[in-house]
Design a protein around this motif. Sequence first.
Motif, PDB file in Angstrom:
ATOM      1  N   VAL A 184       1.995   2.152  -3.429  1.00 48.63           N
ATOM      2  CA  VAL A 184       0.931   2.754  -4.238  1.00 48.63           C
ATOM      3  C   VAL A 184       0.752   4.220  -3.865  1.00 48.63           C
ATOM      4  N   TYR A 185       0.720   4.507  -2.565  1.00 41.01           N
ATOM      5  CA  TYR A 185       0.542   5.893  -2.115  1.00 41.01           C
ATOM      6  C   TYR A 185       1.678   6.781  -2.598  1.00 41.01           C
ATOM      7  N   ALA A 186       2.904   6.241  -2.650  1.00 42.38           N
ATOM      8  CA  ALA A 186       4.057   7.017  -3.121  1.00 42.38           C
ATOM      9  C   ALA A 186       3.983   7.262  -4.626  1.00 42.38           C
ATOM     10  N   LEU A 187       3.569   6.244  -5.379  1.00 43.85           N
ATOM     11  CA  LEU A 187       3.497   6.364  -6.832  1.00 43.85           C
ATOM     12  C   LEU A 187       2.257   7.123  -7.298  1.00 43.85           C
ATOM     13  N   ALA A 188       1.175   7.002  -6.550  1.00 44.31           N
ATOM     14  CA  ALA A 188      -0.104   7.632  -6.926  1.00 44.31           C
ATOM     15  C   ALA A 188      -0.706   8.275  -5.683  1.00 44.31           C
ATOM     16  N   PRO A 189      -0.217   9.453  -5.295  1.00 46.71           N
ATOM     17  CA  PRO A 189      -0.699  10.103  -4.073  1.00 46.71           C
ATOM     18  C   PRO A 189      -2.209  10.319  -4.043  1.00 46.71           C
ATOM     19  N   TYR A 190      -2.844  10.374  -5.207  1.00 41.95           N
ATOM     20  CA  TYR A 190      -4.295  10.545  -5.273  1.00 41.95           C
ATOM     21  C   TYR A 190      -5.014   9.461  -4.483  1.00 41.95           C
ATOM     22  N   ALA A 191      -4.489   8.246  -4.513  1.00 43.95           N
ATOM     23  CA  ALA A 191      -5.128   7.133  -3.801  1.00 43.95           C
ATOM     24  C   ALA A 191      -5.232   7.436  -2.311  1.00 43.95           C
ATOM     25  N   LYS A 192      -4.166   7.979  -1.744  1.00 48.06           N
ATOM     26  CA  LYS A 192      -4.177   8.312  -0.319  1.00 48.06           C
ATOM     27  C   LYS A 192      -5.061   9.527  -0.064  1.00 48.06           C
TER      28      LYS A 192
ATOM     29  N   PHE B 126      -6.246  -0.183   1.358  1.00 51.52           N
ATOM     30  CA  PHE B 126      -6.132  -1.511   0.751  1.00 51.52           C
ATOM     31  C   PHE B 126      -6.327  -2.595   1.794  1.00 51.52           C
ATOM     32  N   ASP B 127      -7.188  -3.551   1.460  1.00 53.69           N
ATOM     33  CA  ASP B 127      -7.461  -4.688   2.329  1.00 53.69           C
ATOM     34  C   ASP B 127      -6.696  -5.928   1.871  1.00 53.69           C
ATOM     35  N   GLU B 128      -6.593  -6.103   0.549  1.00 58.93           N
ATOM     36  CA  GLU B 128      -5.894  -7.250  -0.045  1.00 58.93           C
ATOM     37  C   GLU B 128      -5.252  -6.786  -1.340  1.00 58.93           C
ATOM     38  N   MET B 129      -4.040  -7.277  -1.588  1.00 56.22           N
ATOM     39  CA  MET B 129      -3.344  -6.960  -2.831  1.00 56.22           C
ATOM     40  C   MET B 129      -2.584  -8.189  -3.304  1.00 56.22           C
TER      41      MET B 129
ATOM     42  N   ALA C 112       0.828  -1.210   0.000  1.00 60.38           N
ATOM     43  CA  ALA C 112       0.000   0.000   0.000  1.00 60.38           C
ATOM     44  C   ALA C 112       0.861   1.258   0.000  1.00 60.38           C
ATOM     45  N   ASP C 113       1.936   1.294   0.783  1.00 61.16           N
ATOM     46  CA  ASP C 113       2.797   2.479   0.824  1.00 61.16           C
ATOM     47  C   ASP C 113       3.433   2.758  -0.533  1.00 61.16           C
TER      48      ASP C 113
END
Length: 134
Positions: free
Chosen positions: A9-17, A23-26, A6-7
């Motif tokens: 994803v948040y770094a690559l796509a800050p919009y998600a955060k 995120f529950d499962e990946m 999850a971290d």
Amino acid sequence: MSLLAADDVYALAPYAKTLGVVFDEMSADGVRATLAHDLSLSTVGGGLHGGALMGLADVCGAVCAALNGPAGAAPATVESSTHFLRPARTDVVATARPLRVGRNAVVEIDVHDAEGALCARVTQVVTAVAPKAS
């Protein structure tokens, strides 16, 4: 296949955060994420805005495609079709699953409300963008 947390994803796509995606499962088999109902994301009647639902679905679809794509490649949505089926007036859960993987992945995302009712179904084509050489 890529590994993501999850971290990452948040770094690559800050919009998600910023949107509030949790995120529950990946995994390559599927991605599950939650978006809490918040009046700041709502529209007439207190339902979550369609853009918020689409944003949640897009993040889940991109992560699902990335987990099935080449290591280091970034996902880029090139096509998205959303069918809104009912208002979402509670927290929502999106579940993305790959329908086809390859250079272009086809991913289907279902968005359910807290009662389990299907609120939206999204189908996306996501391409893998190779990192630029330095």
